[in-house]
Design an enzyme around this catalytic site. Structure first.
Site, PDB file in Angstrom:
ATOM      1  N   ARG A 108       0.849  -1.195   0.000  1.00  0.00           N
ATOM      2  CA  ARG A 108       0.000   0.000   0.000  1.00  0.00           C
ATOM      3  C   ARG A 108       0.887   1.248   0.000  1.00  0.00           C
ATOM      4  NH1 ARG A 108      -1.842   0.825   4.350  1.00  0.00           N
ATOM      5  NH2 ARG A 108      -1.190  -0.996   5.528  1.00  0.00           N
TER       6      ARG A 108
ATOM      7  N   ASP B 248      -9.415  -9.947   8.682  1.00  0.00           N
ATOM      8  CA  ASP B 248      -8.867  -8.606   8.416  1.00  0.00           C
ATOM      9  C   ASP B 248      -9.851  -7.473   8.713  1.00  0.00           C
ATOM     10  OD1 ASP B 248      -6.470  -7.215   7.473  1.00  0.00           O
ATOM     11  OD2 ASP B 248      -7.658  -6.595   5.749  1.00  0.00           O
TER      12      ASP B 248
ATOM     13  N   ARG C  68       2.229 -12.169  -0.712  1.00  0.00           N
ATOM     14  CA  ARG C  68       0.890 -12.500  -0.181  1.00  0.00           C
ATOM     15  C   ARG C  68       0.289 -13.702  -0.886  1.00  0.00           C
ATOM     16  NH1 ARG C  68      -1.667  -8.877   3.846  1.00  0.00           N
ATOM     17  NH2 ARG C  68      -0.012  -7.377   4.253  1.00  0.00           N
TER      18      ARG C  68
ATOM     19  N   HIS D 229     -10.611  -2.549  11.274  1.00  0.00           N
ATOM     20  CA  HIS D 229      -9.523  -3.407  10.784  1.00  0.00           C
ATOM     21  C   HIS D 229      -9.337  -4.552  11.794  1.00  0.00           C
ATOM     22  CE1 HIS D 229      -5.061  -3.486   9.188  1.00  0.00           C
ATOM     23  NE2 HIS D 229      -5.821  -4.378   8.592  1.00  0.00           N
TER      24      HIS D 229
ATOM     25  N   LYS E 199      -9.614  -2.442   1.529  1.00  0.00           N
ATOM     26  CA  LYS E 199      -9.328  -1.305   2.395  1.00  0.00           C
ATOM     27  C   LYS E 199     -10.105  -0.051   1.960  1.00  0.00           C
ATOM     28  CE  LYS E 199      -7.164  -3.760   5.090  1.00  0.00           C
ATOM     29  NZ  LYS E 199      -5.832  -4.254   5.216  1.00  0.00           N
TER      30      LYS E 199
ATOM     31  N   SER F  91      -1.451  -3.687  10.228  1.00  0.00           N
ATOM     32  CA  SER F  91      -1.056  -4.532   9.104  1.00  0.00           C
ATOM     33  C   SER F  91       0.188  -5.351   9.448  1.00  0.00           C
ATOM     34  CB  SER F  91      -0.780  -3.668   7.876  1.00  0.00           C
ATOM     35  OG  SER F  91      -1.936  -2.936   7.555  1.00  0.00           O
TER      36      SER F  91
ATOM     37  N   CYS G 287       0.589  -7.608  11.707  1.00  0.00           N
ATOM     38  CA  CYS G 287       0.820  -7.737  13.146  1.00  0.00           C
ATOM     39  C   CYS G 287       0.045  -8.896  13.757  1.00  0.00           C
ATOM     40  CB  CYS G 287       0.516  -6.425  13.868  1.00  0.00           C
ATOM     41  SG  CYS G 287       1.728  -5.150  13.524  1.00  0.00           S
TER      42      CYS G 287
ATOM     43  N   TYR H 276      -1.507  -3.331  -7.084  1.00  0.00           N
ATOM     44  CA  TYR H 276      -1.239  -4.120  -5.881  1.00  0.00           C
ATOM     45  C   TYR H 276      -2.354  -4.084  -4.826  1.00  0.00           C
ATOM     46  CZ  TYR H 276       0.723  -6.273  -1.924  1.00  0.00           C
ATOM     47  OH  TYR H 276       0.889  -7.127  -0.887  1.00  0.00           O
TER      48      TYR H 276
HETATM   49  P1  GTP Z   1      -2.380  -7.863   7.280  1.00  0.00           P
HETATM   50  O1  GTP Z   1      -2.906  -8.887   6.330  1.00  0.00           O
HETATM   51  O2  GTP Z   1      -1.294  -7.027   6.702  1.00  0.00           O
HETATM   52  O3  GTP Z   1      -3.451  -7.018   7.860  1.00  0.00           O
HETATM   53  O4  GTP Z   1      -1.590  -8.683   8.439  1.00  0.00           O
HETATM   54  P2  GTP Z   1      -2.093  -9.542   9.705  1.00  0.00           P
HETATM   55  O5  GTP Z   1      -2.412  -8.639  10.837  1.00  0.00           O
HETATM   56  O6  GTP Z   1      -3.122 -10.520   9.295  1.00  0.00           O
HETATM   57  O7  GTP Z   1      -0.745 -10.318  10.128  1.00  0.00           O
HETATM   58  P3  GTP Z   1      -0.336 -11.863   9.963  1.00  0.00           P
HETATM   59  O8  GTP Z   1      -1.167 -12.772  10.821  1.00  0.00           O
HETATM   60  O9  GTP Z   1      -0.265 -12.192   8.529  1.00  0.00           O
HETATM   61  O10 GTP Z   1       1.129 -11.851  10.587  1.00  0.00           O
HETATM   62  C1  GTP Z   1       2.143 -11.003  10.099  1.00  0.00           C
HETATM   63  C2  GTP Z   1       3.508 -11.482  10.543  1.00  0.00           C
HETATM   64  O11 GTP Z   1       3.572 -11.542  11.968  1.00  0.00           O
HETATM   65  C3  GTP Z   1       3.801 -12.884  10.027  1.00  0.00           C
HETATM   66  O12 GTP Z   1       5.137 -12.934   9.582  1.00  0.00           O
HETATM   67  C4  GTP Z   1       3.608 -13.759  11.241  1.00  0.00           C
HETATM   68  O13 GTP Z   1       4.422 -14.910  11.205  1.00  0.00           O
HETATM   69  C5  GTP Z   1       3.957 -12.833  12.406  1.00  0.00           C
HETATM   70  N1  GTP Z   1       3.171 -13.193  13.635  1.00  0.00           N
HETATM   71  C6  GTP Z   1       1.838 -13.431  13.693  1.00  0.00           C
HETATM   72  N2  GTP Z   1       1.452 -13.762  14.954  1.00  0.00           N
HETATM   73  C7  GTP Z   1       2.567 -13.724  15.714  1.00  0.00           C
HETATM   74  C8  GTP Z   1       2.815 -13.972  17.113  1.00  0.00           C
HETATM   75  O14 GTP Z   1       1.938 -14.301  17.907  1.00  0.00           O
HETATM   76  N3  GTP Z   1       4.110 -13.799  17.542  1.00  0.00           N
HETATM   77  C9  GTP Z   1       5.117 -13.440  16.681  1.00  0.00           C
HETATM   78  N4  GTP Z   1       6.346 -13.305  17.182  1.00  0.00           N
HETATM   79  N5  GTP Z   1       4.910 -13.205  15.351  1.00  0.00           N
HETATM   80  C10 GTP Z   1       3.667 -13.352  14.880  1.00  0.00           C
HETATM   81  C1  SPV Z   2      -2.983  -4.565   5.127  1.00  0.00           C
HETATM   82  O1  SPV Z   2      -2.013  -3.914   4.708  1.00  0.00           O
HETATM   83  O2  SPV Z   2      -3.524  -4.315   6.228  1.00  0.00           O
HETATM   84  C2  SPV Z   2      -3.511  -5.692   4.323  1.00  0.00           C
HETATM   85  C3  SPV Z   2      -3.006  -5.876   2.961  1.00  0.00           C
HETATM   86  O3  SPV Z   2      -4.399  -6.393   4.786  1.00  0.00           O
HETATM   87  S1  SPV Z   2      -3.721  -4.756   1.843  1.00  0.00           S
HETATM   88  O4  SPV Z   2      -4.894  -5.404   1.224  1.00  0.00           O
HETATM   89  O5  SPV Z   2      -2.745  -4.455   0.805  1.00  0.00           O
HETATM   90  O6  SPV Z   2      -4.165  -3.574   2.532  1.00  0.00           O
HETATM   91 MN    MN Z   3      -4.954  -5.768   6.907  1.00  0.00          MN
END
Ligand code: GTP
Ligand code: SPV
Ligand code: MN
Length: 589
Positions: free
Chosen positions: A76, A282, A374, A233, A213, A255, A257, A204
């Site tokens: 983004r 999400d 992704r 979110h 979003k 994002s 996290c 993207y």
């Molecule tokens: P968006 O799709 O961008 O909104 O991301 P999201 O909030 O869904 O995050 P996602 O679950 O994909 O995790 C993002 C990164 O954080 C990945 O590399 C995970 O492996 C890492 N991660 C997720 N949960 C944990 C956790 O409990 N501990 C740690 N140390 N890392 C984590």
């Molecule tokens: C984020 O960045 O929080 C995502 C990926 O979930 S995107 O769809 O690119 O916003």
């Molecule tokens: Mn997101």
């Protein structure tokens, strides 16, 4: 001029609008997407023939394809994202703003003739369960077959959307063109008053899949403020106890996290008989139900998830979800044409093709997969998908969790004293920036409710809206804050995270039902000694103590730091939140 005729709809408003945009963009042809299997096959074949998608090893990854985006277009772009409200004040100090007239003029210039020699796809879609009063309809016009295919996975796309729309004029108007991908001609513009989105120059994810979003959060939050609901979110999950009681929880993490991981979690052995189900990973739309509780739907129908770090240990359910019919964007591939990314199980292969299609060797300083690579996978693939994902009423939420990526200061878990204090915890959420957005990474910034890049109106008004919800929700969820990412002095995570987050979730669920006591700290309710179940966890108890500790010195600095963030909103900032800040500060001053 390309013909806009279709037998899929006779909606005059829609046909007129498409005709107008055909005149503007001048595509060679117009293709209406019906969302059928057959169409998916045709568009996929076309994308492959053009080199936009590459088939992966169909034995190992049936129905899966690889897409490589332009290397300048991998995340983004917050600095190129605009909220185009009549006044700058309506967008507020945390959003980029352009006057609607100016934005339309600028973008009309870019869109003019932009689809010459190309196809315009008309992508009608529903965000939310079909037939639900919570749901919203959008139509995205795009010249990207990649976008059309992704929208087919991420939304309820095609004929069902047109059927639900009927003859109504109430749909979001999204216009998207890939353009020449020149970052100097890249704009993601939102017109909340017109229920319209114009996106130019990026192919993207969040910049181009306009349902996600742009509509579900930016336009959605604006509509939520007007219509008294919340667009957030947040992931949504259900926790089922061995006795069969299901508690629904919504959690906002910025994002990259941990939302997808938390939403698909498998509880550790100790929690035999407990089950987590995914409603969403999400986005959540929350409304007050007739019963006075807060109910949530997931507007999406698929997952656009972060690939790196996903493996059979951390997230087996995600691995199963991406086993078929998935589009991978900017991952690396092996010699056998299977996917690879940093943090995947097993040995790192000696040689790979990296996300840009270049040869890559083990030990290289550069990453093989882009950190924001992704997968786009259908929700239906998820083995723990909630039975209520298509329920038009949604699910009742008992707890809301805010969490960021913080190396220090913020303890593992804390419960707010009350609703307003919970809103304060959300409003002061801070997190280290990640690869999900272009720009510097690992910098702590305020990201209120994980919505900093996604609020479609003035964030001070958004805070006021959250505070006002208290009067509208007679049986509100309890509000919590978590931090899975605190580090020790060697830079190692103190808490194991992933499935073990169930241990924290269990306390949250117990608190939501009033089944367990808590200890009052200066800044919120925290678990009493021994109340986070650590049995079966092979970890030094001192680490858990450190993860849960509250350091008054760090908090004093934190509270002082929040002031500047609040101050930028001036008179518009709700007094309640500043008063809570001062009250907390007085405890450590
Ligand atoms: P968006 O799709 O961008 O909104 O991301 P999201 O909030 O869904 O995050 P996602 O679950 O994909 O995790 C993002 C990164 O954080 C990945 O590399 C995970 O492996 C890492 N991660 C997720 N949960 C944990 C956790 O409990 N501990 C740690 N140390 N890392 C984590
Ligand atoms: C984020 O960045 O929080 C995502 C990926 O979930 S995107 O769809 O690119 O916003
Ligand atoms: Mn997101």
């Amino acid at each position: 001029m390309a013909s806009v005729s279709t037998n899929l709809t006779s909606n005059k408003f829609l046909l007129d609008w498409v005709a107008q945009k055909v005149t503007l963009c001048q595509p060679d042809q117009v293709v209406w997407c019906d969302g059928s299997e057959d169409e998916n096959k045709r568009l996929t074949e076309f994308a492959v023939s053009k080199g936009i998608l590459a088939p992966l090893n169909q034995e190992k990854h049936p129905g899966c394809y690889l897409h490589r985006s332009n290397p300048n277009d991998v995340a983004r772009v917050e600095h190129l994202t605009f909220i185009c409200t009549p006044t700058k004040e309506e967008a507020g100090p945390t959003n980029n703003w352009k006057a609607p007239d100016e934005a339309y003029t600028l973008l009309r210039g870019l869109f003019e003739g932009s689809m010459k020699g190309r196809t315009m796809y008309v992508v009608p879609y529903v965000m939310g369960p079909l037939g639900s009063e919570h749901s919203k309809i959008g139509v995205e016009l795009t010249d990207s077959v990649y976008v059309a295919l992704n929208m087919g996975i991420m939304t309820r796309m095609g004929k069902p959307a047109l059927d639900m729309l009927g003859a109504s004029n109430n749909f979001n108007r999204g216009l998207h063109c890939t353009g020449d991908l020149n970052p100097d001609r890249r704009y993601i513009c939102h017109f909340p008053q017109d229920n319209a989105i114009w996106s130019f120059g990026s192919g993207y994810g969040g910049n181009a899949l306009l349902g996600k979003k742009c509509l579900a959060l930016r336009i959605g939050s604006y509509l939520g403020n007007k219509e008294e609901w919340l667009a957030e979110h947040m992931l949504i999950l259900g926790v089922e106890s061995p006795e069969g009681q299901t508690t629904y929880v919504a959690a906002a993490f910025p994002s990259a996290c941990g939302k997808t991981n938390f939403a698909m979690m498998i509880p550790p052995k100790r929690f035999d008989g407990w089950k987590v189900t995914t409603v969403g990973d999400d986005i959540a739309w929350l409304r007050v139900g007739d019963d006075g509780r807060l109910w949530a739907v997931n507007p999406e129908n698929g997952y656009f998830g972060v690939a790196p770090g996903t493996n059979w240990q951390s997230n087996p359910n995600a691995m199963k979800t991406i086993a078929k019919n998935t589009i991978f964007t900017n991952v690396a591939v092996t010699k056998n044409n299977t996917v690879w990314w940093e943090g995947l199980d097993g040995e790192t292969p000696d040689e790979l093709t990296d996300w840009q299609g270049r040869p890559w060797k083990k030990g290289s300083a550069e990453k093989a997969a882009h950190p924001n690579s992704r997968f786009t996978a259908p929700a239906a693939n998820n083995p723990i998908l909630s039975a209520h994902v298509n329920d038009p009423r949604g699910v009742p939420i008992s707890a809301i969790i805010f969490g960021g990526r913080r190396s220090n200061t913020v303890p593992l878990v804390m419960q707010s004293f009350n609703w307003a204090h919970g809103v304060y915890l959300g409003a002061t959420l801070a997190s280290e920036t990640t690869a999900a957005a272009a720009g510097q990474q690992g910098v702590v910034r305020r990201d209120p409710m994980a919505m900093l890049p996604f609020a479609g109106y003035n964030m001070a008004d958004y805070f006021a809206h959250w505070l006002a919800m208290q009067k509208r929700v007679p049986y509100p969820p309890k509000i919590f804050m978590v931090n899975w990412f605190r580090k020790d002095k060697n830079g190692k995570f103190l808490w194991p995270g992933y499935g073990d987050n169930m241990r924290v979730l269990k306390w949250i669920v117990d608190r939501a039902h009033g089944n367990v006591g808590a200890q009052e700290s200066l800044f919120g309710w925290v678990p009493k000694q021994g109340h986070i179940d650590l049995s079966g966890l092979d970890i030094d108890p001192a680490k858990v103590d450190e993860a849960t500790s509250i350091n008054e010195g760090e908090w004093k600095a934190e509270l002082e730091n929040q002031k500047a963030f609040f101050d930028q909103f001036g008179e518009r900032m709700p007094k309640t939140l500043e008063l809570i800040r001062q009250m907390l500060l007085s405890r450590v001053a």
